[in-house]
Design a protein around this motif. Structure first.
Motif, PDB file in Angstrom:
ATOM      1  N   GLU A  39       0.832  -1.200   0.000  1.00 21.77           N
ATOM      2  CA  GLU A  39       0.000   0.000   0.000  1.00 21.77           C
ATOM      3  C   GLU A  39       0.870   1.256   0.000  1.00 21.77           C
ATOM      4  OE1 GLU A  39      -3.373   1.844   2.934  1.00 21.77           O
ATOM      5  OE2 GLU A  39      -3.113  -0.330   2.904  1.00 21.77           O
ATOM      6  N   ASN A  40       0.440   2.271  -0.722  1.00 20.47           N
ATOM      7  CA  ASN A  40       1.152   3.552  -0.846  1.00 20.47           C
ATOM      8  C   ASN A  40       2.557   3.396  -1.438  1.00 20.47           C
ATOM      9  OD1 ASN A  40      -1.022   4.969   0.260  1.00 20.47           O
ATOM     10  ND2 ASN A  40      -0.296   4.559   2.330  1.00 20.47           N
ATOM     11  N   ASN A  41       2.742   2.371  -2.288  1.00 15.28           N
ATOM     12  CA  ASN A  41       4.044   2.122  -2.934  1.00 15.28           C
ATOM     13  C   ASN A  41       5.184   1.960  -1.928  1.00 15.28           C
ATOM     14  OD1 ASN A  41       2.939   2.017  -5.443  1.00 15.28           O
ATOM     15  ND2 ASN A  41       3.461   4.119  -5.982  1.00 15.28           N
ATOM     16  N   ARG A  42       4.869   1.325  -0.824  1.00 10.66           N
ATOM     17  CA  ARG A  42       5.895   0.899   0.132  1.00 10.66           C
ATOM     18  C   ARG A  42       6.495  -0.380  -0.435  1.00 10.66           C
ATOM     19  NH1 ARG A  42       6.380   1.569   6.182  1.00 10.66           N
ATOM     20  NH2 ARG A  42       7.632  -0.291   6.311  1.00 10.66           N
ATOM     21  N   ILE A  43       7.807  -0.428  -0.530  1.00  4.77           N
ATOM     22  CA  ILE A  43       8.469  -1.550  -1.181  1.00  4.77           C
ATOM     23  C   ILE A  43       9.151  -2.434  -0.134  1.00  4.77           C
ATOM     24  CG2 ILE A  43      10.155  -2.218  -2.942  1.00  4.77           C
ATOM     25  CD1 ILE A  43       7.747  -0.469  -3.942  1.00  4.77           C
ATOM     26  N   GLY A  44       8.887  -3.726  -0.239  1.00  2.92           N
ATOM     27  CA  GLY A  44       9.573  -4.705   0.598  1.00  2.92           C
ATOM     28  C   GLY A  44      10.448  -5.568  -0.291  1.00  2.92           C
ATOM     29  N   ILE A  45      11.688  -5.726   0.099  1.00  2.00           N
ATOM     30  CA  ILE A  45      12.614  -6.542  -0.676  1.00  2.00           C
ATOM     31  C   ILE A  45      13.214  -7.595   0.250  1.00  2.00           C
ATOM     32  CG2 ILE A  45      14.774  -6.580  -2.003  1.00  2.00           C
ATOM     33  CD1 ILE A  45      14.089  -3.688  -2.848  1.00  2.00           C
ATOM     34  N   ASP A  46      12.991  -8.856  -0.103  1.00  2.32           N
ATOM     35  CA  ASP A  46      13.625  -9.963   0.604  1.00  2.32           C
ATOM     36  C   ASP A  46      14.825 -10.381  -0.221  1.00  2.32           C
ATOM     37  OD1 ASP A  46      11.609  -9.914   2.485  1.00  2.32           O
ATOM     38  OD2 ASP A  46      10.506 -11.586   1.609  1.00  2.32           O
ATOM     39  N   MET A  47      15.982 -10.390   0.411  1.00  3.37           N
ATOM     40  CA  MET A  47      17.192 -10.746  -0.322  1.00  3.37           C
ATOM     41  C   MET A  47      18.173 -11.468   0.587  1.00  3.37           C
ATOM     42  SD  MET A  47      19.261  -7.124  -0.689  1.00  3.37           S
ATOM     43  CE  MET A  47      20.720  -7.971  -1.247  1.00  3.37           C
ATOM     44  N   THR A  48      19.197 -12.006  -0.028  1.00  4.51           N
ATOM     45  CA  THR A  48      20.228 -12.708   0.706  1.00  4.51           C
ATOM     46  C   THR A  48      21.586 -12.237   0.212  1.00  4.51           C
ATOM     47  OG1 THR A  48      20.889 -14.890   1.518  1.00  4.51           O
ATOM     48  CG2 THR A  48      20.427 -14.699  -0.863  1.00  4.51           C
ATOM     49  N   LEU A  49      22.622 -12.841   0.735  1.00  8.68           N
ATOM     50  CA  LEU A  49      23.985 -12.567   0.298  1.00  8.68           C
ATOM     51  C   LEU A  49      24.631 -13.891  -0.073  1.00  8.68           C
ATOM     52  CD1 LEU A  49      24.860 -10.107   3.180  1.00  8.68           C
ATOM     53  CD2 LEU A  49      24.322  -9.484   0.823  1.00  8.68           C
ATOM     54  N   THR A  50      25.752 -13.833  -0.760  1.00  7.34           N
ATOM     55  CA  THR A  50      26.405 -15.071  -1.178  1.00  7.34           C
ATOM     56  C   THR A  50      26.957 -15.843   0.018  1.00  7.34           C
ATOM     57  OG1 THR A  50      28.430 -13.837  -1.612  1.00  7.34           O
ATOM     58  CG2 THR A  50      26.986 -14.281  -3.491  1.00  7.34           C
ATOM     59  N   ALA A  51      27.225 -15.136   1.127  1.00  6.86           N
ATOM     60  CA  ALA A  51      27.718 -15.794   2.336  1.00  6.86           C
ATOM     61  C   ALA A  51      27.224 -15.027   3.566  1.00  6.86           C
ATOM     62  CB  ALA A  51      29.237 -15.831   2.325  1.00  6.86           C
ATOM     63  N   PRO A  52      26.828 -15.740   4.624  1.00 12.39           N
ATOM     64  CA  PRO A  52      26.325 -15.056   5.826  1.00 12.39           C
ATOM     65  C   PRO A  52      27.309 -14.062   6.431  1.00 12.39           C
ATOM     66  CG  PRO A  52      25.836 -17.396   5.947  1.00 12.39           C
ATOM     67  CD  PRO A  52      26.720 -17.186   4.743  1.00 12.39           C
ATOM     68  N   GLY A  53      28.599 -14.325   6.337  1.00  9.48           N
ATOM     69  CA  GLY A  53      29.586 -13.426   6.926  1.00  9.48           C
ATOM     70  C   GLY A  53      30.110 -12.381   5.965  1.00  9.48           C
ATOM     71  N   CYS A  54      29.351 -12.080   4.937  1.00  7.22           N
ATOM     72  CA  CYS A  54      29.780 -11.130   3.902  1.00  7.22           C
ATOM     73  C   CYS A  54      30.196  -9.800   4.538  1.00  7.22           C
ATOM     74  CB  CYS A  54      28.644 -10.906   2.908  1.00  7.22           C
ATOM     75  SG  CYS A  54      29.052  -9.767   1.582  1.00  7.22           S
ATOM     76  N   PRO A  55      31.470  -9.380   4.364  1.00  4.04           N
ATOM     77  CA  PRO A  55      31.953  -8.167   5.013  1.00  4.04           C
ATOM     78  C   PRO A  55      31.317  -6.874   4.480  1.00  4.04           C
ATOM     79  CG  PRO A  55      33.622  -9.053   3.551  1.00  4.04           C
ATOM     80  CD  PRO A  55      32.500 -10.049   3.578  1.00  4.04           C
ATOM     81  N   VAL A  56      30.701  -6.923   3.304  1.00  6.43           N
ATOM     82  CA  VAL A  56      30.104  -5.717   2.726  1.00  6.43           C
ATOM     83  C   VAL A  56      28.575  -5.763   2.770  1.00  6.43           C
ATOM     84  CG1 VAL A  56      32.076  -5.134   1.273  1.00  6.43           C
ATOM     85  CG2 VAL A  56      30.327  -6.690   0.413  1.00  6.43           C
ATOM     86  N   ALA A  57      28.022  -6.600   3.632  1.00  3.97           N
ATOM     87  CA  ALA A  57      26.565  -6.753   3.718  1.00  3.97           C
ATOM     88  C   ALA A  57      25.866  -5.410   3.909  1.00  3.97           C
ATOM     89  CB  ALA A  57      26.204  -7.705   4.858  1.00  3.97           C
ATOM     90  N   GLY A  58      26.353  -4.619   4.846  1.00  4.52           N
ATOM     91  CA  GLY A  58      25.733  -3.324   5.110  1.00  4.52           C
ATOM     92  C   GLY A  58      25.760  -2.413   3.907  1.00  4.52           C
ATOM     93  N   ASP A  59      26.856  -2.434   3.161  1.00  6.10           N
ATOM     94  CA  ASP A  59      26.988  -1.583   1.975  1.00  6.10           C
ATOM     95  C   ASP A  59      25.976  -1.981   0.901  1.00  6.10           C
ATOM     96  OD1 ASP A  59      29.111  -0.339   3.232  1.00  6.10           O
ATOM     97  OD2 ASP A  59      30.631  -1.509   2.187  1.00  6.10           O
ATOM     98  N   ILE A  60      25.838  -3.293   0.681  1.00  6.37           N
ATOM     99  CA  ILE A  60      24.906  -3.765  -0.347  1.00  6.37           C
ATOM    100  C   ILE A  60      23.475  -3.405   0.039  1.00  6.37           C
ATOM    101  CG2 ILE A  60      23.931  -5.802  -1.469  1.00  6.37           C
ATOM    102  CD1 ILE A  60      26.733  -7.082  -1.268  1.00  6.37           C
ATOM    103  N   ILE A  61      23.094  -3.637   1.282  1.00  4.00           N
ATOM    104  CA  ILE A  61      21.736  -3.341   1.735  1.00  4.00           C
ATOM    105  C   ILE A  61      21.462  -1.844   1.650  1.00  4.00           C
ATOM    106  CG2 ILE A  61      20.222  -3.357   3.764  1.00  4.00           C
ATOM    107  CD1 ILE A  61      21.649  -6.076   4.446  1.00  4.00           C
TER     108      ILE A  61
END
Length: 103
Positions: A39-61
């Motif tokens: 509703e109201n063009n609120r966007i939800g994105i479910d995603m993952t990373l190639t590895a749980p300990g990805c050091p750049v996770a925060g940057d990608i998100i």
């Protein structure tokens, strides 16, 4: 704007986000599991990373959030990181597998 048009714009923006360790965008890598237009063009994105300990996770998100938030008409963005199911190379597009030599 129609939901289909908005979804196309979101997908186009997500194709400009790259995993820094792999020269392929997150859509082709299969890291985006679901895009929800609420509703109201609120966007939800479910995603993952190639590895749980990805050091750049925060940057990608952060990059996903910023790029989708900048689309005209989007009111809010919620990026949900999940590792269920865990990412595997099988989730990559055929193009990505070819580009990375997995075929």
């Amino acid at each position: 704007m129609s939901e289909a048009t908005l979804r196309e714009q979101i997908e186009a923006q997500l194709r400009t986000v790259y995993d820094p360790e792999i020269p392929v965008n997150i859509m082709e890598l299969g890291l985006v599991y679901e895009i929800k237009i609420k509703e109201n063009n609120r966007i939800g994105i479910d995603m993952t990373l190639t590895a749980p300990g990805c050091p750049v996770a925060g940057d990608i998100i952060r990059e996903v959030d910023e790029k989708v938030r900048n689309i005209e008409g989007v009111s809010d963005v919620d990026v949900h990181l999940t590792f269920d199911p865990p990412w595997t190379k099988d989730m990559m597009s055929e193009e990505a597998k070819l580009e990375l030599g997995f075929m």
